[in-house]
Motif scaffolding. Structure first.
Motif, PDB file in Angstrom:
ATOM      1  N   UNK A 158      17.911 101.708  -4.289  1.00  0.00           N
ATOM      2  CA  UNK A 158      18.047 101.529  -5.739  1.00  0.00           C
ATOM      3  C   UNK A 158      19.530 101.361  -6.029  1.00  0.00           C
ATOM      4  N   UNK A 159      19.873 100.269  -6.740  1.00  0.00           N
ATOM      5  CA  UNK A 159      21.286  99.984  -6.982  1.00  0.00           C
ATOM      6  C   UNK A 159      21.466  99.240  -8.304  1.00  0.00           C
ATOM      7  N   UNK A 160      22.702  98.891  -8.610  1.00  0.00           N
ATOM      8  CA  UNK A 160      23.070  98.369  -9.918  1.00  0.00           C
ATOM      9  C   UNK A 160      23.794  97.029  -9.816  1.00  0.00           C
ATOM     10  N   UNK A 161      23.173  96.068  -9.169  1.00  0.00           N
ATOM     11  CA  UNK A 161      23.771  94.743  -9.001  1.00  0.00           C
ATOM     12  C   UNK A 161      23.147  93.763  -9.987  1.00  0.00           C
ATOM     13  N   UNK A 162      23.929  92.779 -10.398  1.00  0.00           N
ATOM     14  CA  UNK A 162      23.399  91.729 -11.253  1.00  0.00           C
ATOM     15  C   UNK A 162      24.406  91.261 -12.281  1.00  0.00           C
ATOM     16  N   UNK A 163      24.070  90.161 -12.936  1.00  0.00           N
ATOM     17  CA  UNK A 163      24.944  89.562 -13.946  1.00  0.00           C
ATOM     18  C   UNK A 163      24.613  90.027 -15.361  1.00  0.00           C
ATOM     19  N   UNK A 164      23.431  90.534 -15.560  1.00  0.00           N
ATOM     20  CA  UNK A 164      22.998  90.946 -16.891  1.00  0.00           C
ATOM     21  C   UNK A 164      23.368  92.407 -17.137  1.00  0.00           C
ATOM     22  N   UNK A 165      23.803  92.729 -18.357  1.00  0.00           N
ATOM     23  CA  UNK A 165      24.185  94.113 -18.663  1.00  0.00           C
ATOM     24  C   UNK A 165      23.078  95.128 -18.355  1.00  0.00           C
ATOM     25  N   UNK A 166      21.839  94.766 -18.626  1.00  0.00           N
ATOM     26  CA  UNK A 166      20.735  95.704 -18.354  1.00  0.00           C
ATOM     27  C   UNK A 166      20.623  96.009 -16.866  1.00  0.00           C
ATOM     28  N   UNK A 167      20.890  95.021 -16.014  1.00  0.00           N
ATOM     29  CA  UNK A 167      20.821  95.246 -14.562  1.00  0.00           C
ATOM     30  C   UNK A 167      21.906  96.224 -14.126  1.00  0.00           C
ATOM     31  N   UNK A 168      23.080  96.083 -14.704  1.00  0.00           N
ATOM     32  CA  UNK A 168      24.186  96.970 -14.355  1.00  0.00           C
ATOM     33  C   UNK A 168      23.974  98.378 -14.901  1.00  0.00           C
ATOM     34  N   UNK A 169      23.272  98.470 -16.020  1.00  0.00           N
ATOM     35  CA  UNK A 169      23.061  99.780 -16.660  1.00  0.00           C
ATOM     36  C   UNK A 169      21.846 100.514 -16.099  1.00  0.00           C
ATOM     37  N   UNK A 170      20.726  99.802 -15.944  1.00  0.00           N
ATOM     38  CA  UNK A 170      19.469 100.443 -15.542  1.00  0.00           C
ATOM     39  C   UNK A 170      19.247 100.450 -14.042  1.00  0.00           C
ATOM     40  N   UNK A 171      19.782  99.452 -13.356  1.00  0.00           N
ATOM     41  CA  UNK A 171      19.564  99.328 -11.922  1.00  0.00           C
ATOM     42  C   UNK A 171      18.162  98.868 -11.594  1.00  0.00           C
ATOM     43  N   UNK A 172      17.916  98.690 -10.295  1.00  0.00           N
ATOM     44  CA  UNK A 172      16.625  98.221  -9.815  1.00  0.00           C
ATOM     45  C   UNK A 172      16.588  98.322  -8.290  1.00  0.00           C
ATOM     46  N   UNK A 173      15.410  98.153  -7.700  1.00  0.00           N
ATOM     47  CA  UNK A 173      15.341  98.194  -6.233  1.00  0.00           C
ATOM     48  C   UNK A 173      15.848  96.892  -5.607  1.00  0.00           C
ATOM     49  N   UNK A 174      16.439  97.041  -4.447  1.00  0.00           N
ATOM     50  CA  UNK A 174      16.856  95.913  -3.621  1.00  0.00           C
ATOM     51  C   UNK A 174      16.312  96.162  -2.226  1.00  0.00           C
ATOM     52  N   UNK A 175      15.857  95.109  -1.579  1.00  0.00           N
ATOM     53  CA  UNK A 175      15.296  95.223  -0.232  1.00  0.00           C
ATOM     54  C   UNK A 175      16.154  94.393   0.714  1.00  0.00           C
ATOM     55  N   UNK A 176      16.560  94.995   1.812  1.00  0.00           N
ATOM     56  CA  UNK A 176      17.440  94.333   2.769  1.00  0.00           C
ATOM     57  C   UNK A 176      16.752  94.247   4.120  1.00  0.00           C
ATOM     58  N   UNK A 177      16.814  93.057   4.703  1.00  0.00           N
ATOM     59  CA  UNK A 177      16.397  92.833   6.080  1.00  0.00           C
ATOM     60  C   UNK A 177      17.642  92.414   6.852  1.00  0.00           C
ATOM     61  N   UNK A 178      17.795  92.909   8.063  1.00  0.00           N
ATOM     62  CA  UNK A 178      18.930  92.523   8.896  1.00  0.00           C
ATOM     63  C   UNK A 178      18.455  92.276  10.321  1.00  0.00           C
ATOM     64  N   UNK A 179      18.946  91.193  10.901  1.00  0.00           N
ATOM     65  CA  UNK A 179      18.684  90.882  12.302  1.00  0.00           C
ATOM     66  C   UNK A 179      20.031  90.775  13.000  1.00  0.00           C
ATOM     67  N   UNK A 180      20.221  91.588  14.025  1.00  0.00           N
ATOM     68  CA  UNK A 180      21.463  91.621  14.789  1.00  0.00           C
ATOM     69  C   UNK A 180      21.222  90.991  16.147  1.00  0.00           C
ATOM     70  N   UNK A 181      21.934  89.922  16.445  1.00  0.00           N
ATOM     71  CA  UNK A 181      21.759  89.190  17.698  1.00  0.00           C
ATOM     72  C   UNK A 181      22.797  89.666  18.712  1.00  0.00           C
ATOM     73  N   UNK A 182      22.302  90.139  19.849  1.00  0.00           N
ATOM     74  CA  UNK A 182      23.153  90.621  20.924  1.00  0.00           C
ATOM     75  C   UNK A 182      22.337  90.694  22.197  1.00  0.00           C
ATOM     76  N   UNK A 183      23.010  90.833  23.313  1.00  0.00           N
ATOM     77  CA  UNK A 183      22.334  90.941  24.601  1.00  0.00           C
ATOM     78  C   UNK A 183      21.813  92.370  24.762  1.00  0.00           C
ATOM     79  N   UNK A 184      20.499  92.523  24.785  1.00  0.00           N
ATOM     80  CA  UNK A 184      19.892  93.846  24.915  1.00  0.00           C
ATOM     81  C   UNK A 184      19.531  94.209  26.356  1.00  0.00           C
TER      82      UNK A 184
END
Length: 122
Positions: free
Chosen positions: A14-40
C-alpha cells in the motif's frame, strides 16, 4: 544473458503514488513482479545461499522502495526498483512490472501497469 531467473510475483504494498491529489492523499495498493536474470548453476550445484541472490533481501528492497518514496509515475517507480536491484545484487538483467489495480480509469479493468527491462553495466 543467462536464461536462469529468480521470480518474485505479486508482491503487494500500500503506497501513495500518482499524479492525482486523491492518490497522494488516500493511497492505494500496488503490485510488483520482479524477474532477476543470473546464472543459478553455482547455487544449484553447491546448495549454498551465498552463491545466489537472497530473494528475501530483494523483497525488502522492493518494499522499501515502494513504501518509502513517492512517485508520480509508475515508470519512475519501476525504474527506481530496477536500478536498486542492479546496484545491490549480482544480476545480469532485471525485469520489473508495477501494477496499479485501482488506477483512476473509467470502466472495468484488472490493472494499469508498466514493465521495464534493464541490464547491468558490464
Amino acid at each position: 544473458m543467462s536464461k536462469d531467473k529468480i521470480i518474485l510475483d505479486g508482491l503487494e504494498f500500500y503506497a501513495f503514488h500518482g499524479c492525482h491529489p486523491a492518490e497522494e492523499e488516500l493511497g492505494q495498493p500496488f503490485i510488483v513482479d520482479a524477474e532477476l536474470f543470473l546464472d543459478l548453476a553455482p547455487a544449484g550445484q553447491a546448495d549454498d545461499l551465498q552463491a545466489t541472490v537472497n530473494y528475501d533481501a530483494v523483497y525488502h528492497l522492493i518494499r522499501e522502495t515502494v513504501t518509502g518514496q513517492r512517485f508520480k509515475l509508475l515508470e519512475a517507480l519501476a525504474e527506481a526498483i530496477a536500478q536498486k536491484i542492479l546496484t545491490c545484487f549480482p544480476v545480469e538483467e532485471v525485469l520489473v512490472r508495477v501494477k496499479k489495480p485501482r488506477a483512476p480509469l473509467p470502466g472495468t479493468f484488472n490493472y494499469a501497469a508498466v514493465e521495464i527491462r534493464r541490464r547491468s553495466n558490464p
